[in-house]
Write an enzyme that holds these catalytic residues in place. Sequence first.
Site, short mmCIF file in Angstrom:
data_model
loop_
_atom_site.label_atom_id
_atom_site.label_comp_id
_atom_site.label_asym_id
_atom_site.label_seq_id
_atom_site.Cartn_x
_atom_site.Cartn_y
_atom_site.Cartn_z
N ASP A 176 -2.94 2.52 -6.02
CA ASP A 176 -1.90 2.58 -4.99
C ASP A 176 -1.81 1.36 -4.09
O ASP A 176 -1.08 1.38 -3.10
CB ASP A 176 -2.10 3.82 -4.12
CG ASP A 176 -3.42 3.82 -3.38
OD1 ASP A 176 -4.33 3.05 -3.74
OD2 ASP A 176 -3.56 4.61 -2.42
N GLU A 177 -2.49 0.27 -4.40
CA GLU A 177 -2.36 -0.93 -3.56
C GLU A 177 -2.63 -2.18 -4.36
O GLU A 177 -3.35 -2.18 -5.36
CB GLU A 177 -3.29 -0.85 -2.34
CG GLU A 177 -4.76 -0.80 -2.68
CD GLU A 177 -5.64 -0.85 -1.45
OE1 GLU A 177 -5.35 -1.66 -0.51
OE2 GLU A 177 -6.62 -0.10 -1.40
N ASP A 232 0.86 -1.18 0.00
CA ASP A 232 0.00 0.00 0.00
C ASP A 232 0.89 1.24 0.00
O ASP A 232 1.68 1.44 0.94
CB ASP A 232 -0.90 -0.02 1.24
CG ASP A 232 -2.03 1.00 1.16
OD1 ASP A 232 -2.17 1.66 0.12
OD2 ASP A 232 -2.77 1.13 2.16
#
Length: 382
Positions: A126-127, A32
């Site tokens: 983003d993860e 993350d």
Amino acid sequence: MRAITGAMIEPSTQADDPGDEAQGLRKVIHVDMDAFYASVEQRDDPALRGLPVAVGGDGPRGVLTTCSYEARKFGCRSAMPSITAKRLCPSLIFRPPRFAVYTDVSRQIREIFRDYTPHVEPLSLDEAFLDVTEDSQGIGSAIRIAELIRARIKAETGLSASAGVSYNKFLAKLASDQNKPDGLCVIRPGEGAAFVAALPVRRFFGIGPKGTEKMAALGIETGADLAGRDIDFLRKHFGSQADYLYRAARGIDLRAVKANRARKSVGAERTLGKDVSSGAALRDVLAGIIDIIWRRIESAGSHGRTVTLKLKHADFSQLTRARSLSRPVADKAEFAAIGHALLAEVLPLAQPVRLVGLTLSALDEDAQPAPASAASQAELPF
């Protein structure tokens, strides 16, 4: 629980590395990025480093997409109204979102992931989850792979990432949030139930503010409290969510990492600075949204059949219109034509709107759009 923050450590040689195949378990990493959009803005503008930064609109109707950790110290959070954030942090610096840039950085990060495993399940820009039970480089240690990935992200993008390492997806995601920012947390086999027991239930994926309030009213505030309720109690009070809650409270998650996780939709919406009822003004807003969405569609390689227009009125009531084709939307021109046709259906408006959104759904990543012929245009009642 073994928690590791900051510095690198030597590869684990213990037999209980998360996902030990002798126990029939997976080795799962959840990566993350830390305050991703805001961190990209601080990276690209050194003058912003160390300052409270928010990505989003700063008008009276603006909303924070995300904010830097410097801003979070003041209580600023994602999805918070900008006016509230500015009240909490008068020195807050706003930057408009640059999704094309964030998408490029995300693609760079995913290329790093795929150097270690083909089993990558992105959840957002983003993860992502990674299954490294059998990694591509024969490293063998999920902990070491997580360390290498974090180090490469830092070296190649200038950004920091946090990671959770465990034997299933639920625990790995919890772990990645444990030592943020720029941290690593490991939950080994046999440690999951104890780790979960100590957590507040609001940390559980899928339990929002209302769910937290409902659980508190039932005397459930921690994972241990939840584990103390039997399945009949949970089914009575939480219905279809009961089985998930029962397993989660015990650290159990049998879901596999899905490398080709299907994306359900691609869309965008804009909260307007003031209420708008003019058809011309709304068409201009919609045109800007179409440009943003089509860039995302092309970046994702998505092809969809259903276009949905959403309008939110000043009183927060919502109006939607949708159009589905028998084939994927052919190109940006057709996508725009459908969006504008949907808007035309509801004009003139009975009351002004404060938000406009558009979405492409019914996605099929493998389908190829056919050219929009004159005959197919007949599907649109202009």
